[in-house]
Design a protein around this motif. Structure first.
Motif, short mmCIF file in Angstrom:
data_model
loop_
_atom_site.label_atom_id
_atom_site.label_comp_id
_atom_site.label_asym_id
_atom_site.label_seq_id
_atom_site.Cartn_x
_atom_site.Cartn_y
_atom_site.Cartn_z
N SER A 1 27.71 41.53 41.16
CA SER A 1 28.79 42.52 40.98
C SER A 1 29.70 42.58 42.20
O SER A 1 30.89 42.89 42.09
CB SER A 1 28.20 43.90 40.67
N TRP A 2 29.15 42.30 43.38
CA TRP A 2 29.96 42.32 44.60
C TRP A 2 31.08 41.28 44.57
O TRP A 2 32.10 41.46 45.23
CB TRP A 2 29.07 42.06 45.83
N PHE A 3 30.85 40.20 43.84
CA PHE A 3 31.79 39.08 43.87
C PHE A 3 32.61 38.95 42.60
O PHE A 3 33.31 37.96 42.41
CB PHE A 3 31.02 37.79 44.14
N MET A 4 32.55 39.97 41.73
CA MET A 4 33.35 39.92 40.51
C MET A 4 34.75 40.45 40.78
O MET A 4 34.94 41.32 41.65
CB MET A 4 32.68 40.73 39.40
N PRO A 5 35.76 39.96 40.03
CA PRO A 5 37.15 40.34 40.32
C PRO A 5 37.38 41.85 40.35
O PRO A 5 38.12 42.34 41.21
CB PRO A 5 37.93 39.69 39.16
N GLN A 6 36.73 42.62 39.46
CA GLN A 6 36.99 44.06 39.42
C GLN A 6 36.53 44.75 40.71
O GLN A 6 37.16 45.70 41.17
CB GLN A 6 36.34 44.73 38.20
N ASN A 7 35.46 44.26 41.34
CA ASN A 7 35.01 44.83 42.60
C ASN A 7 35.88 44.33 43.76
O ASN A 7 36.19 45.08 44.68
CB ASN A 7 33.55 44.48 42.86
#
Length: 423
Positions: free
Chosen positions: A114-120
């Motif tokens: 989740s840290w590396f997903m676009p939304q984050n």
């Protein structure tokens, strides 16, 4: 069986530094022997996967072609033997996502995904832009000449990932030095000894010392983040659990190491190589300058052009067939990403840099379950840098001969001297 001269070239760190030698070797293989075995002296035999379609086929079948059963990067027989002696039978000095297969790969990847997903990452955009502007201002103050690799592209992504990880700015030079020692272990300019490495004992001793220094550093960071968790990636790793159990020590240390090395080095290589290409191709620079909407396609072309990760190895878990060739359970395979990214069946004029190339289905980030975890962060960093640099950069040309590092795993430019005008 691949001719011995070609086999020697595709494993030679100096051939990757040269560029043309290794390109010529893979061009020959794509045309004459697209899926064949190599057995250079001192290595177990391995299949060389040179075609774009075959790389995708292997990468999408994670149960059939494993990462972790044998060494995940090209490793001489004597080095492999010594690593297994050191690591209780394992062929890996570290055990990161790269060396894992399912279910471990899925579980460990999910920990930080989740840290590396676009939304984050959108939350980081303003801060990354601020960092980029700082480096561009510094470049503007350098009087019209610099080594773009050393002065900008090595340092900008390093600063970003160290902030994400939670490493203080004062420790960034140490992290850069250790990264270059790890990936540049064959390069006298970058490795720990500052000299040519002649034998397996010396090579392993140097890499082991570098890994040991990383582990010492991140052990202390783990203790700190367990006592004082923060909103950073180090706290996620230090306090993370897999199936309700804390991460194993080797796995936790390896997680830090891959974030602290691959988390900037590949982006640095691509940024330096992308500017090198523009400095050599004034028409492409003008095209980009006149149409900044091309920045995303320019970035993808830079990634294809440089392909910082040169290979990964896979091991067949059962008898199989690839490109019409029968392979046996236990066979070792080299996925050659630079070759896939120059495949004439996929890319028109593959040896020409085109800032507006479309489509551009490169395989530089891998494919399938093992696709690069940090690809969105890397793209964002490069996009922001060029959005900020392009309006200010009026001209750029080479001010000397750029140099690539000697390495056959992860590598790119180590020096890109340029002269330029900025406003």
């Amino acid at each position: 069986m691949i001719p011995q001269e070609i086999a020697k070239t595709i494993i030679d760190p100096k051939a990757y530094a040269d560029g043309k030698r290794v390109d010529d070797a893979f061009s020959y293989l794509r045309k004459e022997m697209p899926f064949a075995q190599a057995q250079p002296e001192g290595f177990d035999p391995f299949w060389v996967v040179t075609k774009h379609a075959d790389i995708l086929e292997v990468e999408r079948q994670n149960d059939l072609f494993h990462n972790g059963d044998r060494a995940t990067t090209l490793t001489p027989i004597d080095v492999d033997k010594k690593v297994r002696e050191l690591m209780g039978g394992s062929p890996h000095l570290v055990r990161s996502l790269v060396q894992m297969d399912n279910p471990d790969h899925f579980n460990y990847r999910r920990l930080t995904q989740s840290w590396f997903m676009p939304q984050n990452l959108r939350k980081l955009e303003a801060r990354i832009r601020e960092i980029a502007r700082g480096f561009i201002d510094r470049m503007a103050d350098m009087g019209g000449s610099c080594d773009f690799a050393r002065d900008v592209s090595f340092l900008y992504p390093l600063h970003v990932i160290m902030e994400v990880l939670g490493v203080p700015e004062s420790d960034e030079p140490r992290m850069l030095k250790l990264t270059q020692e790890l990936f540049g272990s064959a390069d006298p300019d970058l490795n720990r000894s500052g000299a040519e490495v002649k034998d397996a004992d010396a090579a392993l001793a140097q890499i082991g010392a570098t890994v040991g220094e990383f582990i010492e550093y991140f052990n202390a960071m783990t203790e700190d983040r367990r006592a004082n968790p923060r909103d950073d990636l180090a706290s996620v790793i230090a306090n993370g659990k897999i199936e309700d159990k804390p991460l194993g020590h080797l796995e936790a240390m390896s997680y830090y190491i891959i974030a602290a090395t691959a988390g900037h080095d590949t982006t640095s290589n691509t940024t330096a190589g992308g500017l090198w290409a523009l400095a050599e191709n004034p028409a492409e620079f003008r095209k980009l300058k006149e149409n900044p909407a091309l920045i995303p396609s320019y970035l993808e072309e830079s990634i294809r052009w440089v392909t910082p990760v040169k290979h990964f190895m896979r091991t067949a878990t059962a008898d199989a067939e690839v490109h019409g060739q029968r392979i046996a359970k236990g066979d070792w395979m080299m996925l050659s990403y630079p070759s896939g990214n120059r495949d004439e069946d996929v890319f028109a004029d593959p040896f020409v840099f085109k800032a507006d190339r479309s489509p551009n289905k490169h395989v530089a980030f891998g494919y399938g379950a093992h696709v690069c975890l940090g690809q969105h962060l890397g793209r964002m960093e490069m996009r922001i840098l060029w959005e900020e640099l392009l309006p200010r950069l009026q001209s750029v040309e080479l001010a000397g001969q750029p140099k690539r590092m000697d390495a056959n795993f992860v590598c790119g430019p180590k020096s890109v001297p340029i002269s330029y005008r900025m406003n």
